[in-house]
Design an enzyme around this catalytic site. Structure first.
Site, PDB file in Angstrom:
ATOM      1  N   PHE A 156       0.816  -1.222   0.000  1.00 17.59           N
ATOM      2  CA  PHE A 156       0.000   0.000   0.000  1.00 17.59           C
ATOM      3  C   PHE A 156       0.850   1.272   0.000  1.00 17.59           C
ATOM      4  O   PHE A 156       0.367   2.337  -0.389  1.00 17.59           O
ATOM      5  CB  PHE A 156      -0.930   0.012   1.233  1.00 17.59           C
ATOM      6  N   SER A 214       5.057  -6.805   3.657  1.00 15.93           N
ATOM      7  CA  SER A 214       5.615  -7.039   4.994  1.00 15.93           C
ATOM      8  C   SER A 214       6.357  -8.378   5.056  1.00 15.93           C
ATOM      9  O   SER A 214       6.107  -9.290   4.265  1.00 15.93           O
ATOM     10  CB  SER A 214       4.484  -7.020   6.018  1.00 15.93           C
ATOM     11  N   CYS A 223       9.812   1.714   3.182  1.00 16.90           N
ATOM     12  CA  CYS A 223      10.749   0.637   3.559  1.00 16.90           C
ATOM     13  C   CYS A 223      12.172   1.182   3.665  1.00 16.90           C
ATOM     14  O   CYS A 223      13.035   0.540   4.233  1.00 16.90           O
ATOM     15  CB  CYS A 223      10.684  -0.499   2.558  1.00 16.90           C
ATOM     16  N   LYS A 227      -1.584  -7.587  -9.037  1.00 21.58           N
ATOM     17  CA  LYS A 227      -2.558  -7.402  -7.959  1.00 21.58           C
ATOM     18  C   LYS A 227      -2.093  -6.251  -7.077  1.00 21.58           C
ATOM     19  O   LYS A 227      -1.169  -6.387  -6.275  1.00 21.58           O
ATOM     20  CB  LYS A 227      -2.696  -8.663  -7.091  1.00 21.58           C
ATOM     21  N   GLU A 232       9.436  -3.066  13.095  1.00 20.91           N
ATOM     22  CA  GLU A 232       9.056  -2.077  12.079  1.00 20.91           C
ATOM     23  C   GLU A 232       7.730  -1.443  12.521  1.00 20.91           C
ATOM     24  O   GLU A 232       6.688  -2.098  12.506  1.00 20.91           O
ATOM     25  CB  GLU A 232       8.880  -2.759  10.713  1.00 20.91           C
TER      26      GLU A 232
END
Ligand code: NAD
Length: 502
Positions: A158, A235, A291, A182, A402
């Site tokens: 996202f 993730s 990230c 996707k 994280e």
């Protein structure tokens, strides 16, 4: 406060793009909510296995012809796509701000970085060249050719809804493969726009398809016998335990670029004003949902007496907190805004739990973002301000996990070796930055640190499209990486031909 015009004016009902057609899904739909205004901007289908299978079927049928299309002709489709993306640059960027919440500046940067991958992939006739050697034995020649494999699946996260699928898609198409994308169901709108432009660019039906959805689409992709490989960005739990594991079981090629917890290390000789400016975008840009965001700030006292170190440490912390306090928070379509909301209220709740955890662990909360000052009259559902902890130790949960929000943990280290040990004790290895004027320290850092991207006086060490997007430890599972030459290798099989003539 001047808000740029919103490109989406009414709630859109999204569809899938399969075999060159826009089609409805049999599945349920889910709201896509603008995280700033909390208005529903679209309804996205949560597609079924049948939807996905139809896309793979079309891709499989399209593959033989597309493979036979000369690389230069395939590249021309990408040239047209690049032109269309440029023509729609501002609209694409504003869509990202509406679907994700990031500032318009951040969205424009994301659009630029995405387009750069299309540009690099247009060089496919050169990138895909094989090699040859005459007379490997007397009168015998050998040459290596690279061939496409078939249909690949691409799964996006996202946080960079527009750019990340473009780390893969242009190269897959350019090498003669077909793809099914996707996007994240949280913010799929800019990918829908790419599909529209791909259609306009004349990419043939079936070569590029888009299937919206969530876990069902992912599990269909991982199990489908005609999917040759999967590129995943998201993730670590999903990348490692779902995608990488199942691709291993089913024998698919896989790239799984995963989570991160990045360190910025400040040495006593660093240029502090520039370091702090760089840290602000790195720690708080994209509201910490990057990230490559730095999350742990290690202040090093190498070569300083205890008194000098205290003074240096306090100076860096004060400058950092002051700069973070000044960040303007609001709707990213206002060009004066420097930080938007998190993607949604659930993510805000998660970040708040981490802030509470940090307090409980004994870290000192120097700046509390839980009740931020918001510019403009927006619901506070997903807004959170820059948050700064000091007196953090590397074993604390807030220094290990994280958090994926604008939370900075400041840690002390007496030496550069101690700082590097802290980086190595952390499970992730995506990126790390060093701020210094010393070439010796810089070289030691880039030589020893186990991370895929290293920034020297650079806060966000983002590899450009012609370099691989690397990662180590729990940040990456696979062998070859996204972007550049490596992704061309990923999307092709090497075949060696050895011939002699009598
Ligand atoms: P996520 O893992 O929740 O989702 C990623 C994708 O997987 C989405 O398309 C989602 O629909 C799908 N998915 C989610 N849960 C699933 C499940 N249980 N089974 C199958 N599919 C599932 O990640 P996210 O929250 O969208 O993205 C943020 C994460 O991505 C962060 O950890 C961030 O560090 C990481 N990220 C990494 C990189 C990199 O290059 N290393 C780049 C961007 C983001």
């Amino acid at each position: 406060m001047a808000i740029l015009e919103e490109p989406i004016k009414e709630t859109l009902q999204l569809q899938n793009y399969i075999n060159g057609d826009w089609v409805d899904s049999e599945g349920e739909s889910k709201d896509v909510v603008n995280p700033t205004t909390q208005k529903v901007v679209a309804r996205v289908p949560i597609s079924t296995r049948e939807d996905f299978d139809a896309a793979v079927e079309a891709a499989k049928e399209a593959f033989p012809d597309w493979r036979r299309t000369p690389p230069l002709a395939r590249a021309r489709c990408l040239f047209r796509l690049k032109t269309l993306l440029e023509e729609n640059f501002e609209q694409l960027s504003r869509i990202q701000t509406m679907e994700h919440g990031k500032t318009i500046d951040e969205s424009r940067g994301e659009t630029r970085r995405g387009i750069e991958n299309v540009e690099v992939a247009t060089g496919i006739p050169s990138l895909m060249l094989g090699t040859s050697l005459e007379d490997i034995a007397s009168g015998i020649d050998a040459y290596l050719i690279r061939q496409p494999l078939g249909v690949f699946g691409i799964i996006g996260p996202f946080n960079f809804p527009f750019m990340v699928p473009l780390w893969f898609v242009p190269y897959a198409i350019a090498t003669g493969n077909c793809v099914v994308v996707k996007p994240s169901s949280e913010d799929p709108l800019s990918q829908i726009k790419i599909a529209e432009l791909a259609e306009e660019a004349g990419i043939p039906p079936g070569v590029y398809s888009l299937v919206n959805g969530g876990r069902v689409v992912v599990s269909s992709m991982l199990q489908h016998p005609d999917i040759k490989g999967v590129c995943f960005v998201g993730s670590t739990p999903v990348g490692k335990d779902v995608v990488y594991k199942q691709c291993g079981e089913t024998g698919k090629r896989v790239i799984a670029q995963c989570g991160a917890k990045n360190f910025a290390v400040v040495m006593p000789d660093a240029d502090l004003p520039r370091t702090i400016a760089s840290c602000m975008t790195s720690f708080f840009g994209n509201t910490g949902q990057r990230c490559l965001a730095n999350a742990n700030l290690v202040i090093v006292g190498e070569g300083l007496s205890d008194r000098e170190y205290d003074a240096f440490y306090n100076k860096v912390v004060d400058m950092f907190v002051q700069a973070a306090t000044n960040i303007r928070i609001g709707y990213g379509l206002d060009e004066s805004i420097q930080m938007g909301p998190l993607r949604d209220g659930e993510k805000k709740k998660k970040v708040i739990r981490y802030i509470e955890k940090g307090i409980a662990e004994g870290a000192k909360l120097r700046l509390d973002g839980r009740n931020p000052k918001i510019i403009g009259n927006w619901p506070d559902t997903a807004f959170i301000g820059p948050t700064v902890f000091e007196d953090v130790t590397p074993d604390m949960v807030i220094a290990q996990d994280e958090i994926f929000g604008p939370v900075a943990a400041i840690i002390k280290a007496r030496t550069l070796d101690q700082a590097i040990d802290m980086i190595h004790d952390n499970p992730f290895g995506n990126a790390a930055s060093l701020f210094t004027n010393s070439g010796r320290w810089a070289r030691k850092f880039q030589y020893e640190v186990e991370c895929g991207s290293i920034g020297i006086n650079v806060g966000i060490a983002a590899p450009m499209a012609f370099f691989p997007f690397s990662g180590m430890k729990d940040s990456f599972f696979g062998t070859l990486h996204g972007q550049g030459q490596e992704i061309v290798r990923f999307f092709t099989e090497s075949k060696v031909v050895i011939q002699r003539w009598f």
